[in-house]
Design a protein around this motif. Structure first.
Motif, PDB file in Angstrom:
ATOM      1  N   ASP A 116       5.269 -11.636  16.020  1.00 15.12           N
ATOM      2  CA  ASP A 116       6.521 -10.957  15.704  1.00 15.12           C
ATOM      3  C   ASP A 116       6.353  -9.438  15.628  1.00 15.12           C
ATOM      4  O   ASP A 116       5.239  -8.924  15.526  1.00 15.12           O
ATOM      5  N   CYS A 117       7.497  -8.754  15.693  1.00 18.41           N
ATOM      6  CA  CYS A 117       7.482  -7.288  15.795  1.00 18.41           C
ATOM      7  C   CYS A 117       8.400  -6.627  14.784  1.00 18.41           C
ATOM      8  O   CYS A 117       8.736  -5.444  14.931  1.00 18.41           O
ATOM      9  N   GLY A 118       8.823  -7.365  13.746  1.00 19.24           N
ATOM     10  CA  GLY A 118       9.717  -6.784  12.767  1.00 19.24           C
ATOM     11  C   GLY A 118      11.096  -6.504  13.346  1.00 19.24           C
ATOM     12  O   GLY A 118      11.433  -6.917  14.455  1.00 19.24           O
ATOM     13  N   ARG A 119      11.902  -5.767  12.578  1.00 18.77           N
ATOM     14  CA  ARG A 119      13.296  -5.517  12.951  1.00 18.77           C
ATOM     15  C   ARG A 119      13.478  -4.218  13.741  1.00 18.77           C
ATOM     16  O   ARG A 119      14.380  -4.087  14.552  1.00 18.77           O
ATOM     17  N   THR A 120      12.614  -3.228  13.461  1.00 18.75           N
ATOM     18  CA  THR A 120      12.767  -1.897  14.049  1.00 18.75           C
ATOM     19  C   THR A 120      11.405  -1.424  14.577  1.00 18.75           C
ATOM     20  O   THR A 120      10.473  -2.215  14.708  1.00 18.75           O
ATOM     21  N   ARG A 124       0.836  -1.196   0.000  1.00 15.76           N
ATOM     22  CA  ARG A 124       0.000   0.000   0.000  1.00 15.76           C
ATOM     23  C   ARG A 124       0.874   1.251   0.000  1.00 15.76           C
ATOM     24  O   ARG A 124       1.944   1.269   0.590  1.00 15.76           O
ATOM     25  N   MET A 125       0.392   2.305  -0.623  1.00 18.84           N
ATOM     26  CA  MET A 125       1.091   3.583  -0.640  1.00 18.84           C
ATOM     27  C   MET A 125       1.211   4.131   0.775  1.00 18.84           C
ATOM     28  O   MET A 125       0.314   3.984   1.603  1.00 18.84           O
ATOM     29  N   GLY A 126       2.340   4.763   1.060  1.00 15.33           N
ATOM     30  CA  GLY A 126       2.533   5.407   2.345  1.00 15.33           C
ATOM     31  C   GLY A 126       3.183   4.532   3.394  1.00 15.33           C
ATOM     32  O   GLY A 126       3.584   5.033   4.450  1.00 15.33           O
ATOM     33  N   LEU A 127       3.301   3.224   3.128  1.00 16.82           N
ATOM     34  CA  LEU A 127       3.941   2.309   4.073  1.00 16.82           C
ATOM     35  C   LEU A 127       5.395   2.097   3.689  1.00 16.82           C
ATOM     36  O   LEU A 127       5.833   2.467   2.603  1.00 16.82           O
ATOM     37  N   MET A 128       6.150   1.475   4.593  1.00 16.42           N
ATOM     38  CA  MET A 128       7.543   1.157   4.322  1.00 16.42           C
ATOM     39  C   MET A 128       7.789  -0.329   4.575  1.00 16.42           C
ATOM     40  O   MET A 128       7.016  -0.988   5.278  1.00 16.42           O
ATOM     41  N   ALA A 129       8.865  -0.836   3.979  1.00 11.62           N
ATOM     42  CA  ALA A 129       9.231  -2.243   4.125  1.00 11.62           C
ATOM     43  C   ALA A 129      10.583  -2.353   4.812  1.00 11.62           C
ATOM     44  O   ALA A 129      11.360  -1.398   4.868  1.00 11.62           O
ATOM     45  N   GLU A 130      10.842  -3.529   5.355  1.00 14.04           N
ATOM     46  CA  GLU A 130      12.160  -3.862   5.886  1.00 14.04           C
ATOM     47  C   GLU A 130      12.282  -5.386   5.860  1.00 14.04           C
ATOM     48  O   GLU A 130      11.278  -6.097   5.709  1.00 14.04           O
ATOM     49  N   HIS A 131      13.505  -5.885   5.996  1.00 14.31           N
ATOM     50  CA  HIS A 131      13.675  -7.331   6.069  1.00 14.31           C
ATOM     51  C   HIS A 131      13.215  -7.788   7.456  1.00 14.31           C
ATOM     52  O   HIS A 131      13.962  -7.749   8.433  1.00 14.31           O
ATOM     53  N   GLY A 132      11.963  -8.182   7.519  1.00 13.16           N
ATOM     54  CA  GLY A 132      11.387  -8.584   8.791  1.00 13.16           C
ATOM     55  C   GLY A 132       9.931  -8.953   8.612  1.00 13.16           C
ATOM     56  O   GLY A 132       9.409  -8.914   7.494  1.00 13.16           O
ATOM     57  N   SER A 133       9.282  -9.311   9.703  1.00 13.43           N
ATOM     58  CA  SER A 133       7.891  -9.730   9.626  1.00 13.43           C
ATOM     59  C   SER A 133       7.146  -9.383  10.906  1.00 13.43           C
ATOM     60  O   SER A 133       7.700  -9.493  12.008  1.00 13.43           O
ATOM     61  N   SER A 134       5.910  -8.934  10.745  1.00 15.88           N
ATOM     62  CA  SER A 134       5.000  -8.726  11.867  1.00 15.88           C
ATOM     63  C   SER A 134       3.585  -8.800  11.327  1.00 15.88           C
ATOM     64  O   SER A 134       3.249  -8.121  10.362  1.00 15.88           O
ATOM     65  N   VAL A 151       3.449 -13.084  20.227  1.00 19.65           N
ATOM     66  CA  VAL A 151       4.097 -14.385  20.029  1.00 19.65           C
ATOM     67  C   VAL A 151       5.330 -14.175  19.163  1.00 19.65           C
ATOM     68  O   VAL A 151       5.258 -13.522  18.115  1.00 19.65           O
ATOM     69  N   LEU A 152       6.461 -14.699  19.603  1.00 21.71           N
ATOM     70  CA  LEU A 152       7.698 -14.630  18.831  1.00 21.71           C
ATOM     71  C   LEU A 152       7.891 -15.952  18.105  1.00 21.71           C
ATOM     72  O   LEU A 152       7.964 -17.010  18.741  1.00 21.71           O
ATOM     73  N   SER A 153       7.968 -15.886  16.784  1.00 22.97           N
ATOM     74  CA  SER A 153       8.111 -17.124  16.003  1.00 22.97           C
ATOM     75  C   SER A 153       9.478 -17.763  16.209  1.00 22.97           C
ATOM     76  O   SER A 153       9.620 -18.982  16.109  1.00 22.97           O
ATOM     77  N   HIS A 154      10.497 -16.949  16.505  1.00 20.19           N
ATOM     78  CA  HIS A 154      11.828 -17.421  16.866  1.00 20.19           C
ATOM     79  C   HIS A 154      12.638 -16.209  17.306  1.00 20.19           C
ATOM     80  O   HIS A 154      12.123 -15.090  17.308  1.00 20.19           O
ATOM     81  N   GLY A 155      13.903 -16.422  17.671  1.00 24.79           N
ATOM     82  CA  GLY A 155      14.653 -15.358  18.314  1.00 24.79           C
ATOM     83  C   GLY A 155      15.500 -14.477  17.423  1.00 24.79           C
ATOM     84  O   GLY A 155      16.345 -13.744  17.939  1.00 24.79           O
ATOM     85  N   HIS A 156      15.316 -14.495  16.105  1.00 28.64           N
ATOM     86  CA  HIS A 156      16.128 -13.651  15.225  1.00 28.64           C
ATOM     87  C   HIS A 156      15.663 -12.199  15.256  1.00 28.64           C
ATOM     88  O   HIS A 156      14.473 -11.913  15.433  1.00 28.64           O
ATOM     89  N   ILE A 157      16.593 -11.293  15.011  1.00 30.57           N
ATOM     90  CA  ILE A 157      16.327  -9.873  15.175  1.00 30.57           C
ATOM     91  C   ILE A 157      15.288  -9.341  14.197  1.00 30.57           C
ATOM     92  O   ILE A 157      14.567  -8.386  14.507  1.00 30.57           O
ATOM     93  N   ASP A 158      15.172  -9.943  13.006  1.00 35.91           N
ATOM     94  CA  ASP A 158      14.190  -9.424  12.039  1.00 35.91           C
ATOM     95  C   ASP A 158      12.747  -9.735  12.453  1.00 35.91           C
ATOM     96  O   ASP A 158      11.805  -9.254  11.824  1.00 35.91           O
ATOM     97  N   HIS A 159      12.597 -10.499  13.530  1.00 39.17           N
ATOM     98  CA  HIS A 159      11.270 -10.793  14.073  1.00 39.17           C
ATOM     99  C   HIS A 159      11.086 -10.271  15.495  1.00 39.17           C
ATOM    100  O   HIS A 159       9.965 -10.234  15.994  1.00 39.17           O
TER     101      HIS A 159
END
Length: 290
Positions: A42-46, A19-29, A67-75
């Motif tokens: 998950d909460c993304g990277r930033t 969608r317009m106006g949003l931003m992306a990063e290597h992560g997931s939420s 809920v944290l799907s796993h312990g990596h920083i991008d999540h």
């Protein structure tokens, strides 16, 4: 097993923007809602999760569980900012994770070890006003919405890279990510699976979903599937095996990879959607993606 009649899934963070106006990063939420319940996977990277939620008009103040799907920083990188926001709203939430999610995690590279684990310690989670729940077993985090718990391996290849390391019992060892887990819910027409990264392997994860939900039909598979390094013949085998579970829709992104998205689109015409920040999925009598 409790049945959930309606689910709403909103992607707040992904590698792609829908969608317009949003931003992306290597992560997931992803925000999963059912009735008055709201669970954040998950909460993304930033802190981007908060900015995108605000632009989408999503009230994260309703969240009752993370809920944290796993312990990596991008999540997990955005967890502290989300907890601070919830505390400012007077919310005390539970944060669910596998015990291994909170251990120190690294990527072994030519330049040495790079930290890729959680920045927030268990004590830090509690100091920010949340209750940390660590469990290897499936847990119901909201009415009809469950964690998978630790995923048994052996029904297909794992999606774990050899570069992953973890400090376990003061020893640095290979990390096979036992903390990898997904969220799921049983609907009248089959099981909904929402995945963070699927490091345990797609076949292992979906076999586990079928077992714990006691339902062979996969109504919806959403999130990251970590199929980036699978060859075409492997993707063909995966999609062929999935047909036995009468799959409904796939809303896939993050670490899935374009080659896998094409393979799934060819195998399941009209049922595959690219996930991205801003994508909304409504699961009721039908599955609607917008």
């Amino acid at each position: 097993m409790p049945v959930v009649n309606e689910l709403r899934i909103t992607t707040l963070v992904d590698n792609y923007v829908g969608r317009m106006g949003l931003m992306a990063e290597h992560g997931s939420s992803m925000l999963i809602e059912s009735g008055d319940s709201a669970v954040l996977l998950d909460c993304g990277r930033t802190a981007l999760v908060l900015a995108n939620a605000r632009k989408l008009g999503v009230d994260l103040g309703r969240v009752e569980a993370i809920v944290l799907s796993h312990g990596h920083i991008d999540h997990t990188g955005g967890l502290a900012r989300v907890l601070r926001y919830l505390r400012s709203r007077g919310r005390r939430v539970k944060v669910y994770a596998h015990p291994n999610a909170v251990e120190a995690k690294f990527s072994r590279e030519d330049t040495g070890l790079r930290s890729i684990g959680m920045r927030l310690t268990p004590d830090g989670v509690r100091e920010l006003g949340a209750d940390l729940v660590l469990s290897e077993e499936p847990l119901e985090v909201a009415p009809g919405i469950w964690t998978s718990g630790e995923i048994p391996r052996g029904h297909g290849p794992e999606a774990v890279e050899k570069r992953f390391r973890a400090r376990r019992d003061s020893t640095l060892c290979e990390d096979h990510l036992p903390d990898d887990q997904f969220l799921w819910a049983l609907t009248p027409a089959g099981t909904v699976v929402v995945s963070g990264c699927c490091h345990a392997g797609l076949e292992n994860s979906l076999y586990h979903a079928v077992c714990i939900s006691r339902n062979p039909r996969l109504r919806l598979v959403a999130g990251g599937l970590h199929l980036l390094k699978r060859e075409e013949h492997e993707l063909l085998s995966i999609t062929k095996g999935l047909r036995a579970h009468a799959p409904g829709s796939f809303v896939i992104g993050h670490c899935t990879g374009f080659r896998a998205m094409v393979a799934f689109s060819n195998a399941f015409p009209g049922k595959v959607f690219v996930n991205a920040a801003g994508v909304k999925v409504e699961v009721g009598e039908e599955v609607k993606v917008s």
